[in-house]
Design a protein around this motif. Sequence first.
Motif, short mmCIF file in Angstrom:
data_model
loop_
_atom_site.label_atom_id
_atom_site.label_comp_id
_atom_site.label_asym_id
_atom_site.label_seq_id
_atom_site.Cartn_x
_atom_site.Cartn_y
_atom_site.Cartn_z
N ARG A 1 0.83 -1.20 0.00
CA ARG A 1 0.00 0.00 0.00
C ARG A 1 0.87 1.26 0.00
O ARG A 1 1.87 1.33 0.71
CB ARG A 1 -0.89 0.05 1.25
N GLN A 2 0.44 2.25 -0.77
CA GLN A 2 1.05 3.57 -0.70
C GLN A 2 0.37 4.37 0.41
O GLN A 2 -0.83 4.20 0.66
CB GLN A 2 0.93 4.30 -2.03
N HIS A 3 1.11 5.26 1.03
CA HIS A 3 0.58 6.05 2.14
C HIS A 3 1.06 7.49 2.01
O HIS A 3 1.70 7.88 1.04
CB HIS A 3 1.04 5.46 3.48
N SER A 4 0.76 8.28 3.02
CA SER A 4 1.24 9.65 3.16
C SER A 4 0.92 10.48 1.92
O SER A 4 -0.22 10.47 1.45
CB SER A 4 2.75 9.62 3.45
N VAL A 5 1.91 11.17 1.36
CA VAL A 5 1.63 12.05 0.23
C VAL A 5 1.27 11.26 -1.02
O VAL A 5 0.72 11.82 -1.97
CB VAL A 5 2.84 12.96 -0.06
N ASP A 6 1.57 9.96 -1.04
CA ASP A 6 1.22 9.12 -2.18
C ASP A 6 -0.08 8.35 -1.95
O ASP A 6 -0.41 7.43 -2.70
CB ASP A 6 2.34 8.11 -2.47
N ASP A 7 -0.80 8.71 -0.91
CA ASP A 7 -2.07 8.05 -0.57
C ASP A 7 -2.99 8.00 -1.79
O ASP A 7 -3.35 9.04 -2.34
CB ASP A 7 -2.74 8.83 0.57
N PRO A 8 -3.40 6.80 -2.23
CA PRO A 8 -4.24 6.71 -3.43
C PRO A 8 -5.73 6.81 -3.16
O PRO A 8 -6.53 6.79 -4.10
CB PRO A 8 -3.89 5.31 -3.96
N LEU A 9 -6.13 6.91 -1.89
CA LEU A 9 -7.56 6.94 -1.58
C LEU A 9 -8.18 8.28 -1.97
O LEU A 9 -7.54 9.33 -1.89
CB LEU A 9 -7.79 6.69 -0.10
N ALA A 10 -9.43 8.23 -2.38
CA ALA A 10 -10.15 9.45 -2.75
C ALA A 10 -10.25 10.39 -1.55
O ALA A 10 -10.41 9.93 -0.41
CB ALA A 10 -11.54 9.10 -3.25
N PRO A 11 -10.17 11.69 -1.79
CA PRO A 11 -10.26 12.63 -0.67
C PRO A 11 -11.59 12.54 0.06
O PRO A 11 -11.67 12.90 1.23
CB PRO A 11 -10.11 14.00 -1.36
N VAL A 12 -12.63 12.08 -0.62
CA VAL A 12 -13.94 11.98 0.03
C VAL A 12 -14.77 10.93 -0.68
O VAL A 12 -14.70 10.79 -1.90
CB VAL A 12 -14.67 13.36 -0.01
N TRP A 13 -15.51 10.15 0.12
CA TRP A 13 -16.52 9.26 -0.46
C TRP A 13 -17.62 9.00 0.55
O TRP A 13 -17.42 9.13 1.75
CB TRP A 13 -15.93 7.95 -0.99
N LEU A 14 -18.78 8.65 0.01
CA LEU A 14 -19.92 8.31 0.85
C LEU A 14 -19.83 6.86 1.26
O LEU A 14 -19.74 5.96 0.41
CB LEU A 14 -21.23 8.56 0.10
N VAL A 15 -19.85 6.61 2.56
CA VAL A 15 -19.84 5.25 3.06
C VAL A 15 -21.18 4.58 2.80
O VAL A 15 -21.27 3.42 2.40
CB VAL A 15 -19.52 5.24 4.57
N ASP A 16 -22.26 5.29 3.03
CA ASP A 16 -23.60 4.80 2.76
C ASP A 16 -24.45 6.00 2.34
O ASP A 16 -24.07 7.15 2.59
CB ASP A 16 -24.23 4.10 3.98
#
Length: 397
Positions: free
Chosen positions: A285-300
């Motif tokens: 997994r990439q982390h920190s400044v390379d974090d690939p996760l979307a800045p925002v998403w709806l969980v439900d």
Amino acid sequence: MSDERIVDAMEPLPDPALEPTAALLRDALAREAAAITPSADGLARIRAAIEAEQGTASSGVRRLVALPGRSGRSGRAGRSGRDGGRRSWVSVLAAAAAVVVLAGAGGFALDRFPIFTGKTEAPAAGEGGDGTTSVNTAPVPRLPVYVVGELERGKRVEYRLFREYRPTTAVGISERLSDALTEAVSRRPDDADYVRVFGGAGSSKVDARWDEAKGEVVVALTPAMTTVRLATDSRATIAIQQLVWTASAVVGRPDVPVRITVKGPAVNTYLFGRPNFELGGVFRRQHSVDDPLAPVWLVDPEDGTTMGRALTRFGVSAGYDARDGVTWTLRRNDKKIAAGTAVVGFTGGREAAVPGSRGTARIDVDHTQPGFYELVVSIPGPAGEPAWTDSKTFTVN
């Protein structure tokens, strides 16, 4: 609201030297397992006892052991990640010991990796509850699957990972890995806003297994999956991370190495033909400044679901870029009926957030009137440029 956690399954067991009770329970588990003598009708008797106590779930599969941090209980704004509300591992091990004893009577064994369920609850008294209703679905086992969203910024395309959950009947960890990764790579995302980045037909299957000896996940793609013409390095990067985040989420170990290979004799062992992405090695997994996760998403809610008339608290997962809050808009039958800004809570507070941090926000939604609803969340983008958003639609009868 779902208890949004980036550590998607069980966290590592405690050090026995620091948790002597856990060590005792672990020894007890080992002794009980060694003494198991399966009986012919044990499984049928256990299933009958469960049905008598809990009733039959629609999927026919039940959660036998509650997982830490997966009760779905909404807490105060700001609780996220490895928060103080999770269950003690001692209680989990104790429950596991009870299951092993049942396994001895019933002739079946539970894998040490968990299966998630979709059940969530309303906040308890003193934990931020205000009388609103939280999402509550049947406890259907589900697999975490990371999917890809894209955003065009001029001639440049940015990619980020969003998370969905898929129902499953898989039991063994290797079967669950194969199912989840096939869903991620070959199937269309549940939400039409997301995209597929791998090549190959939708019927292609990813083979994956847990290598206990090496402590790693081994993933085998078809040659067609690794073939995409005119792909960029950024597309190859997000494709690798989609595999790694999904596999590590299913296993429940965020730092697990994931070895990505190609089935059969491969003509080209480079993902999408990009020379910086040779397959056969280990990725993480990439982390920190390379974090690939979307800045925002709806969980439900889940996209396209049907709900009853109620006041519901929906959850939002947000990253460091959303530390100043997320904006949201609610539309019914294509007419805007509500909007606002939701504060994002991080462990330690906003000032403790750093790139790679993950927080949560909550939105109270009034859907007491029938109609077709769309909930949209977003964060402000650079001046004159589009912002990351996520939307979910649902119908109220």
